[in-house]
Design a protein around this motif. Sequence first.
Motif, PDB file in Angstrom:
ATOM      1  N   LEU A   1       0.839  -1.200   0.000  1.00  0.00           N
ATOM      2  CA  LEU A   1       0.000   0.000   0.000  1.00  0.00           C
ATOM      3  C   LEU A   1       0.872   1.247   0.000  1.00  0.00           C
ATOM      4  O   LEU A   1       1.782   1.384   0.825  1.00  0.00           O
TER       5      LEU A   1
ATOM      6  N   PHE B   1       0.721   5.778  -0.694  1.00  0.00           N
ATOM      7  CA  PHE B   1      -0.181   6.926  -0.733  1.00  0.00           C
ATOM      8  C   PHE B   1      -0.356   7.458  -2.147  1.00  0.00           C
ATOM      9  O   PHE B   1      -1.424   7.919  -2.518  1.00  0.00           O
TER      10      PHE B   1
ATOM     11  N   ARG C   1      -3.327   8.258   7.941  1.00  0.00           N
ATOM     12  CA  ARG C   1      -3.713   9.546   7.363  1.00  0.00           C
ATOM     13  C   ARG C   1      -2.495  10.471   7.270  1.00  0.00           C
ATOM     14  O   ARG C   1      -1.641  10.466   8.157  1.00  0.00           O
TER      15      ARG C   1
ATOM     16  N   SER D   1      -6.254  10.709  -1.448  1.00  0.00           N
ATOM     17  CA  SER D   1      -5.189   9.741  -1.149  1.00  0.00           C
ATOM     18  C   SER D   1      -4.476  10.058   0.151  1.00  0.00           C
ATOM     19  O   SER D   1      -3.610   9.297   0.570  1.00  0.00           O
TER      20      SER D   1
ATOM     21  N   LEU E   1      -5.088   6.548   3.653  1.00  0.00           N
ATOM     22  CA  LEU E   1      -4.751   5.233   3.109  1.00  0.00           C
ATOM     23  C   LEU E   1      -5.768   4.223   3.621  1.00  0.00           C
ATOM     24  O   LEU E   1      -5.922   4.048   4.831  1.00  0.00           O
TER      25      LEU E   1
ATOM     26  N   VAL F   1       3.921   1.923   2.580  1.00  0.00           N
ATOM     27  CA  VAL F   1       3.522   2.303   3.935  1.00  0.00           C
ATOM     28  C   VAL F   1       3.109   1.074   4.738  1.00  0.00           C
ATOM     29  O   VAL F   1       3.445   0.940   5.910  1.00  0.00           O
TER      30      VAL F   1
END
Length: 574
Positions: free
Chosen positions: A63, A65, A90, A372, A375, A400
Motif C-alpha cells: 500500500l 499513498f 492519514r 489519497s 490510506l 507504507v
Amino acid sequence: MKWRWVIILVLIGCALGAFYLWRRAQAAQNSGSSYQTVEIERGDLVVMVNAAGSISAGRETDLVFGTSGRVSEVLVEAGDVVAAGQVLVRLDPIDLELSVAKARLSFASAENQLRKLLADSTEADLAAALASVKSAEESLARVIAGATEAEEAAVLASVKSAEENLARVIAGPTEAEIAVAEAALASAQEAYQRLLNGPDADEIEQAKLSLDKAKNSLWSAQMSRDAKGNPGSKASGAYDQAQASVANAEISVRLAEMALAELKEPATAAEIQDMAAKVEQARQNLQDLLDGPTAAEIASAESQLAQAEAKLDDLDGPSAAEIASAESQLASAQAKLDDLLRGPSEEDIAISEAQVEQARLSLEQAEKQLESAALVAAYDGVILDLNVGEGEGVGATMVVAVLADLSTLEIVAPLSELDVVSVQEGQMVTVQLDALPEVHLRGQVVLVAPAAQIAQGVANYATTIVVNDPSGMVRPGMSANMYIITDRRQDVLVAPNRAVRSQGQQRVVAVLKGTELEWVPLETGAYNDTMTEIVSGLDEGQEIVANPPNPASQQPRGMGGMRVAPGMGGGFPH
C-alpha cells in the motif's frame, strides 16, 4: 557269527544312505527358503509428485499513498484484521486542501473567461472601446502636432528659473542672507541663555502685574453683569452678554496664573536640550552660508537646468519613437474595438475551452491527491507489515503497509522438467507443514508456468497450489511439503517395487519352481515409490519372490513395461 557281521554291515549301509538322503533334503529345503515371497494383491495405486515451497497469502498488496506528505495519524498496527474501505493511515491534509482550493479558483476563472468570450458585447464595452480609440487618436495627433504656445512658455520659464537657481548657488549667499542667519543664531543663543539663567525679578514682577490686571477685569465684568439683573428678567439678553464677558475674564485670569507659574518653574533638561539643538542648527546654517555652495548643491542645480533644457529641446518636434509609441497605442485600441464588433473566433473559443479543460483536470488531480491522504484497505485482510509512525514523512512511492488476504493461501513450488510433464491444473494436492506435522491440508493445482526458470543450468517450472481448507494456525512463510496426485488406479493388481526387476527392456518377477527361480515377464503400468501396477503376466494371489537377485541378461519373451507417470516420492493413498 558270519551272518551277524553281514547284518551289522547292512544296518550301517542303511543308516549312511538315510543320512545322505536327509542331508540332500535338508539342503534342498534350505535352498528354497532363502527367498521371501509375497502374494500379488488387488488394491488402489496412487501416483504422486513431491514438491516443496513456502506458504504465502493468495492476495498480498503493498500500500502506497501516491502523494508525498507527513503522517498525522496511524490507526492500525501490524497483525490487525481490517475491513475493505477501513482507514489505516492519514497524512496531514493542509497543503493538499490548499492545492484543491487553488485549483478550484483556477477552474472558476477559466470558466468565467470562457463565458465572457462567448457572451455578446455590451453597450458599455463598445462605448469604452470607442473612447479608448478616440483617446489614442487624440494622443497621436498631439504628438504629431508638437507643443502649444503655452507649453513652450512654461518650458522656457522652467529653463530660466533653473538658470537663475544655478547662478544663485554659484554666487553664494548675499549679505542680507548672512545677516538673517546671524540674527537667528543670536536669538537662539539668547533664548538658550535665558532658559539656563531662569527669569529675572522684572519678568516675574511683570507677570504678577498681568495677573492683577486680569483679576481687575474679572471683577469689573462681574459687577457689570450683576447690574444687568438676573437670567429671568426682561433684559435677559444683556445679562447673557455680560455673563460671557465674565467667562472671558475668568479665562484671562487663569492664563495669567499659568504664565506666572511657568515663569517661576525652572527649565527641564529636555527643554534645555531642545534649545541647545536649535542653537547648534542656527550655527550650522550660518556656517553653511559662509562656506559657500557644495559640489552636490551645484550638481543638483546643474541637473535641474539640464532637465529643463532637455524639455525645451523636445519642443522642436516629436521623435520617431514617440510617434511609433502613439501609433501602437492607437492600433491596440482599434484591435480591441474590432474584436468586440467581430466577436470571438473559433480559435479563441477552442483555446479558452482547452484552458477550462486543463483547469478541470488539475482540480480532479488535486482532489484525488487529497483523497489519497487517507490510506484505506482495498479488501478484507490482515496488516502484515507497517513501515511508518506519526510525524514521519513519506514519499509518493514508499510502501507504507502490506495488506494480505489470508482467507486464501497458496504455495508456489518449483518442479523439475521430469516431474512437470505429469502435473496438470486441477490435480489434488496434500500439504504437510514442517511447523505443524499433525496438520494435513488439502489443495489444488491452479497454475503451471508455461516457461521454465533457468538457474545454474537447471530448469524449474513454477507451479501454484491453492490451499482449499486453510487452518487458522497456518501463517505465511511456513515451509510446506506437497504431494501432487498425478494418477490414481483403483482395484488393480500391484506388486512391491522391490520384487520387480529389469531384464534388458523387459520387466520381470521371480517365482519359485521347487528350489529354482523362474523369471516371469510382465506388462506393468503406473507405479509410485513402493508399488507397481501389474497389467498382465500374474494373477491375484500368486506368490512371487520379494527380494530376487538381478536376473541374467537374456531377453525373455513377453511384453514390455509401460511407464504411465514418473514419481519423485511416495504418497498417501486416498
